[in-house]
Design an enzyme around this catalytic site. Sequence first.
Site, PDB file in Angstrom:
ATOM      1  N   CYS A  36       0.860  -1.175   0.000  1.00  0.00           N
ATOM      2  CA  CYS A  36       0.000   0.000   0.000  1.00  0.00           C
ATOM      3  C   CYS A  36       0.903   1.234   0.000  1.00  0.00           C
ATOM      4  CB  CYS A  36      -0.959  -0.031   1.179  1.00  0.00           C
ATOM      5  SG  CYS A  36      -0.163  -0.276   2.759  1.00  0.00           S
ATOM      6  N   THR A  53      -1.421  -8.319  -5.799  1.00  0.00           N
ATOM      7  CA  THR A  53      -1.826  -8.071  -7.194  1.00  0.00           C
ATOM      8  C   THR A  53      -0.754  -7.315  -7.990  1.00  0.00           C
ATOM      9  OG1 THR A  53      -2.883  -6.062  -6.407  1.00  0.00           O
ATOM     10  CG2 THR A  53      -4.276  -7.988  -6.631  1.00  0.00           C
ATOM     11  N   GLY A 103      -6.297 -13.048 -10.162  1.00  0.00           N
ATOM     12  CA  GLY A 103      -6.977 -14.121 -10.878  1.00  0.00           C
ATOM     13  C   GLY A 103      -6.015 -15.004 -11.658  1.00  0.00           C
ATOM     14  N   GLY A 150      -4.069 -16.439  -8.462  1.00  0.00           N
ATOM     15  CA  GLY A 150      -4.690 -17.169  -9.560  1.00  0.00           C
ATOM     16  C   GLY A 150      -4.980 -18.622  -9.319  1.00  0.00           C
TER      17      GLY A 150
HETATM   18  C1  LIG Z   1     -11.145  -7.411  -4.497  1.00  0.00           C
HETATM   19  C2  LIG Z   1      -9.799  -7.697  -3.934  1.00  0.00           C
HETATM   20  C3  LIG Z   1      -9.414  -7.077  -2.737  1.00  0.00           C
HETATM   21  C4  LIG Z   1      -8.165  -7.315  -2.206  1.00  0.00           C
HETATM   22  N1  LIG Z   1      -7.814  -6.730  -1.020  1.00  0.00           N
HETATM   23  C5  LIG Z   1      -6.619  -7.015  -0.438  1.00  0.00           C
HETATM   24  C6  LIG Z   1      -6.271  -6.484   0.826  1.00  0.00           C
HETATM   25  O1  LIG Z   1      -7.037  -5.780   1.454  1.00  0.00           O
HETATM   26  N2  LIG Z   1      -5.051  -6.793   1.350  1.00  0.00           N
HETATM   27  C7  LIG Z   1      -4.159  -7.602   0.696  1.00  0.00           C
HETATM   28  O2  LIG Z   1      -3.074  -7.858   1.222  1.00  0.00           O
HETATM   29  N3  LIG Z   1      -4.478  -8.126  -0.497  1.00  0.00           N
HETATM   30  C8  LIG Z   1      -5.675  -7.853  -1.083  1.00  0.00           C
HETATM   31  N4  LIG Z   1      -5.995  -8.423  -2.297  1.00  0.00           N
HETATM   32  C9  LIG Z   1      -5.020  -9.290  -2.955  1.00  0.00           C
HETATM   33  C10 LIG Z   1      -5.287 -10.778  -2.682  1.00  0.00           C
HETATM   34  O3  LIG Z   1      -5.195 -11.072  -1.314  1.00  0.00           O
HETATM   35  C11 LIG Z   1      -4.307 -11.667  -3.454  1.00  0.00           C
HETATM   36  O4  LIG Z   1      -2.988 -11.410  -3.019  1.00  0.00           O
HETATM   37  C12 LIG Z   1      -4.363 -11.440  -4.949  1.00  0.00           C
HETATM   38  O5  LIG Z   1      -5.672 -11.160  -5.363  1.00  0.00           O
HETATM   39  C13 LIG Z   1      -3.846 -12.615  -5.753  1.00  0.00           C
HETATM   40  O6  LIG Z   1      -4.571 -13.784  -5.494  1.00  0.00           O
HETATM   41  P1  LIG Z   1      -5.824 -14.268  -6.408  1.00  0.00           P
HETATM   42  O7  LIG Z   1      -5.373 -14.235  -7.816  1.00  0.00           O
HETATM   43  O8  LIG Z   1      -6.156 -15.637  -5.899  1.00  0.00           O
HETATM   44  O9  LIG Z   1      -6.935 -13.300  -6.155  1.00  0.00           O
HETATM   45  C14 LIG Z   1      -7.253  -8.187  -2.863  1.00  0.00           C
HETATM   46  C15 LIG Z   1      -7.649  -8.804  -4.037  1.00  0.00           C
HETATM   47  C16 LIG Z   1      -8.899  -8.585  -4.582  1.00  0.00           C
HETATM   48  C17 LIG Z   1      -9.272  -9.265  -5.850  1.00  0.00           C
END
Ligand SMILES: Cc1cc2nc3c(=O)[nH]c(=O)nc-3n(C[C@H](O)[C@H](O)[C@H](O)COP(=O)(O)O)c2cc1C
Lengths: 314, 314, 284, 284
Positions: free
Chosen positions: B138, B203, B227, B255
């Site tokens: 952040c 992300t 994703g 993902g």
């Molecule tokens: C809608 C959304 C909100 C997220 N909010 C946070 C957050 O507050 N803190 C954090 O560390 N990561 C946050 N992430 C990141 C996820 O924890 C994760 O690291 C990232 O999405 C990759 O994993 P995935 O592809 O399975 O979603 C967020 C992701 C999404 C999609």
Amino acid sequence: MKRVPKRTSVDMSVDLARINLESPVFTASGCAAAGKELDQFIDITSIGAVVTKSVMLNPRSGRATPRMAETPSGMLNGIGLQGPGIDEFIANDLSWLSQKGAKTIVSIAGNNVEEFGKVADKLRDIPGVVGIEVNISCPNVENRGQVFACNPNAAADVINTVRRNVSASMPLFAKLSPDVTDITEIARAVVKAGADGLSVINTLLGMVIDIDTLKPKLSGKTGGLSGPAIRPVAIRCVYQIRKALPEIPIIGMGGIRNGRDAVEFFAAGANAVSVGTTVFNDPEACVRIHDEIAEILQEKGLRSIRDIVNVAHN
Amino acid sequence: MKRVPKRTSVDMSVDLARINLESPVFTASGCAAAGKELDQFIDITSIGAVVTKSVMLNPRSGRATPRMAETPSGMLNGIGLQGPGIDEFIANDLSWLSQKGAKTIVSIAGNNVEEFGKVADKLRDIPGVVGIEVNISCPNVENRGQVFACNPNAAADVINTVRRNVSASMPLFAKLSPDVTDITEIARAVVKAGADGLSVINTLLGMVIDIDTLKPKLSGKTGGLSGPAIRPVAIRCVYQIRKALPEIPIIGMGGIRNGRDAVEFFAAGANAVSVGTTVFNDPEACVRIHDEIAEILQEKGLRSIRDIVNVAHN
Amino acid sequence: MPIVHKGTVVDNKKVGSYFVLTATAADMPKEFKPGNFVAVAIGDERSSLILRRAFSIYQVNDRGVYGGTVDIVVSPHGPGTDYIASLKRNDPINLVGPLGKPFSLPKDPVPCVLVGGGYGAAPLFTLAEALTARGCRVDFILGASTQEKLFGMLEARRISTTLSVTTDDGTSGQMGRVTDVLPDVITKSNAAVVYACGPMQMLKAVSEVALLHGIVSQTSVEESMACGIGVCMTCVLPVIGDDGITRMLRSCVDGPAFRGDKVRWDQVGQIPADTWGAPSEGTH
Amino acid sequence: MPIVHKGTVVDNKKVGSYFVLTATAADMPKEFKPGNFVAVAIGDERSSLILRRAFSIYQVNDRGVYGGTVDIVVSPHGPGTDYIASLKRNDPINLVGPLGKPFSLPKDPVPCVLVGGGYGAAPLFTLAEALTARGCRVDFILGASTQEKLFGMLEARRISTTLSVTTDDGTSGQMGRVTDVLPDVITKSNAAVVYACGPMQMLKAVSEVALLHGIVSQTSVEESMACGIGVCMTCVLPVIGDDGITRMLRSCVDGPAFRGDKVRWDQVGQIPADTWGAPSEGTH
Ligand SMILES: Cc1cc2nc3c(=O)[nH]c(=O)nc-3n(C[C@H](O)[C@H](O)[C@H](O)COP(=O)(O)O)c2cc1C
Ligand SMILES: Cc1cc2nc3c(=O)[nH]c(=O)nc-3n(C[C@H](O)[C@H](O)[C@H](O)COP(=O)(O)OP(=O)(O)OC[C@H]3O[C@@H](n4cnc5c(N)ncnc54)[C@H](O)[C@@H]3O)c2cc1C
Ligand SMILES: Cc1cc2nc3c(=O)[nH]c(=O)nc-3n(C[C@H](O)[C@H](O)[C@H](O)COP(=O)(O)OP(=O)(O)OC[C@H]3O[C@@H](n4cnc5c(N)ncnc54)[C@H](O)[C@@H]3O)c2cc1C
Ligand SMILES: Cc1cc2nc3c(=O)[nH]c(=O)nc-3n(C[C@H](O)[C@H](O)[C@H](O)COP(=O)(O)O)c2cc1C
Ligand code: FES
Ligand code: FES
């Protein structure tokens, strides 16, 4: 039967670092070889430019197979820059392209700074070559394999050397890697070193594990991620660079699948686009996307592709 | 009706920086709120751990909408860390979780180094909290919004401060951003600063242009790409970090859509995994993926999830 | 409780500009309340579209030969809705539901006006039944840009005391907006509550009319959703709480039906400066 | 010249372990030569699978009611092949072809042995016709792991002088490998050429047998392909050229049929050290 762009009242021509081209849609390096194979599907002279597979000084066998893995909305590749070397490339590929009347942007690569210079030097006075794209997203064997594009000094060194080895009027595009903390820093460095334009972006470093062997699927372990999956990253890079360097010509690429995707790039700041992985899905893609862009512009009541460039910044 | 893992002869338990958990599958921060809503679909106490949405010191409204855009095999989000603030979070969310008997890893965030410390301090002696994930992806409002995770010193400062504000036995996970030139450099810095483990990856910075307005689709312009699209980047990051730091516990994410994807992460070096975006597609995903991993291990004749960790490196 | 239904398409027929899709969904009818919605997956694991799409529940049926079924009304206009419109009988369909807070029903048998814009009419028919069952008089207003986009005219006529119709282009009913006829319907029916579902601009206008008439409005909003189940925070809008404080509420779980006078319509898409936790200097 | 065919599925029927799919493909029959393949797209723009899948052309027909059609034989075992197996009559299908170099045909009417492993038999039937038309005697060998994976037995019997069958588990024909019977068939038929298509291990073994008998082999290889049209360089294998130099050739345009004695079978998947442009110290 070869597909050519449909007639349109929209002015699709672009002026890119002193080159005037009839279409803003190019092939992407490594995704169209040297144009000959695609010319079965589309008239290769009817697209903006053919960006050829990165060529090096000497012939290269490339890496062992497997060289690719399919990934969600994308693919990973580790070809290892297989190619004939610059001399054979000029003799066969460039002569075919120039005889056809295609506009060619030659992508070059090197194992070290000096090699980039040598390859560039060979390209003096070759007909049909309208620009050189310098693929700095390859490893510097003289610096523990660090990728040139990941260090502003190494990147600038390459561009400097290439600049000194080509005529002053030859447009030079530096192709940037997204795998950096601040892509605008690299962009500034290469522009200062003499790049006339930027190609944004090369692939993202990725890996796929083979679920059967539980080992990396590619022989080179890591590979480059491309395709629609990476488009949001590419758009962000183009946007950031456009903001940092308001005047620099940008060839945008990364996951363009249709005219709408291309329009996103133009709005973010690209002056032209390259289509890579999508060509594997649709060999007619470059012409189809040209047509789709023209249609979207028409629907929006715009007369020229240039009217849409940068509009996301306003 | 709530889904729970199927019985299996495979030992799915993991030991992660002094925490013993029955399943290696966790939620991902920001993709499961504080577990209550998901508990309608799965028994939230039956998964490895609930990683809660990053919480800050004060209540946050988050960003204006639109906050998301769908992308090929992924999505872009720019929520802006909407949340109730640490006090209300402890009073409502953590008390619900601990009363249920869930294992909770609390994700924390801050606008500056000091704030991270204050939030962490509030988490002393809260029942059910088995670990803290420090979301350093952040922006640091005190340093022109530079993201902590993009600078080894800033990242280390945060971890240092958090370390000093929690009990010595509290497991700390630093969550890393892939948007850096060398993720192992950041990994080393935070481990040196006191992180017991790493969460890999957050992300990727991306952008989508709205084709109708031709402006960035998200109100915050850029957003985080998540994703299946990003999985190859995540696997690469886990693999690189595992190679650089052979002993550090890693929670892998990015993902994961099914058991095969999770197995890729374990083989690359993850000790546990978080499932984020996929939960939006399948609210039962964490339990389903647990089951699928167990099935794959069984097919391979393996007895324990630990048998598969790191195997891609051998 | 909502669950994941791995169902099958029983029927999918074109009605005007829309498709009315019927899918099997075992226990949905038992759990359903008017105003609930379902979230439909777009294809299987091969699909590049990983987010579900939200659709108001139009009807449920638990007596059919297929066991429980649910009907939705789909307006095809993008990749997800086009996909759903293309589904055929026996195709698999994966839906999560019932989701969202249902409409609040009045305790007393007061007259109610139901206003539907386009496919926004979908959730109003089961609502009308529930109201009628409580002894409420129901008056219907259906509006759309053009005739083909009106949904459920016959049905609305059948179950209501009066039906008024408006279209922007005058191809059906009165030319104009639903709010052109709303005051009159409120007055004539002596309505105590207005329920509305449709485009945000319409909901805003309906709330204003209700406010002018000093009656309650319940508006079912449509915000872009990533999860539909309350875990992602993408679907928020500024709503004033009982304590007078504006918060960014999730339309998927705190709504989609909100009291019209509580939604800060002019600032939907923004964070009003007095919102709980709104950015102040140097903190966002 | 290959083109992009936006065709339709005419039929897709299960045959043993396989699916024989017929698709419309206007000019394909005119352009087709035995040994060509087509590259099939997996779904439309919604699909997350963007690479095409390669399939040998089994048959073409230009006299049908559908105009030109092409048949392929699909062995479902992964996301792409499962998708193709699931296609139904009238579903759209997008294919590029004909691709690849066809088999080389002998100038003289010499006896030929055709060896097909599993679905590798698919391209051999049109080849047999072409050879027969030139006056060549054709003997067939079909092999597979088990009976269900044998393809085209009846047809092979009809168009050949002899048919030999082997399965690994003995469920049909002789238990064993195609190369167990190949020497005998070569000797009895006095073959001058062996054509083979199937798994890489089989092709290697067939080439060795051909070499031992001093006859020519043509092997149609199967390498993982990203583009199928020669532009990506993923599908390479080490092949010795007429100049004696080994190069990494693209199996999609320089093949898929190669002379068996020219392929460096033991080093498929590697870069032999003497390959043109192979890495030397410090250059890769
Ligand atoms: C809608 C959304 C909100 C997220 N909010 C946070 C957050 O507050 N803190 C954090 O560390 N990561 C946050 N992430 C990141 C996820 O924890 C994760 O690291 C990232 O999405 C990759 O994993 P995935 O592809 O399975 O979603 C967020 C992701 C999404 C999609
Ligand atoms: C509670 C609720 C009830 C709804 N009921 C109906 C209905 O009965 N009939 C009907 O036709 N439509 C309904 N919608 C709208 C429908 O969900 C959207 O039109 C649809 O999601 C758009 O998907 P798309 O792929 O076609 O378009 P796109 O605009 O390309 O969608 C892209 C992305 O944005 C999201 N998105 C875009 N618009 C909306 C939206 N309005 N609401 C939620 N998510 C959105 C989608 O989930 C998707 O992720 C409803 C929406 C909500 C929130
Ligand atoms: C010239 C040629 C002819 C073929 N003919 C037939 C045939 O007649 N019948 C048949 O059933 N199969 C045939 N194959 C194999 C078929 O192409 C693969 O089985 C198929 O691509 C696998 O796709 P998948 O998604 O099911 O599996 P996956 O293994 O998941 O495929 C993943 C990715 O790898 C690529 N890939 C994997 N294996 C192969 C392979 N063997 N060849 C090419 N690409 C591959 C795919 O294109 C895809 O991008 C042929 C292959 C080639 C090269
Ligand atoms: C198979 C393959 C080979 C590539 N080879 C090169 C190359 O030689 N030089 C180069 O600069 N980029 C190369 N690229 C990168 C592309 O030119 C392009 O930058 C990238 O793939 C993103 O665009 P896309 O998503 O449209 O493919 C290659 C990409 C692929 C998929
Ligand atoms: S759509 Fe995810 S919280 Fe409402
Ligand atoms: S598959 Fe692309 S060159 Fe052969």
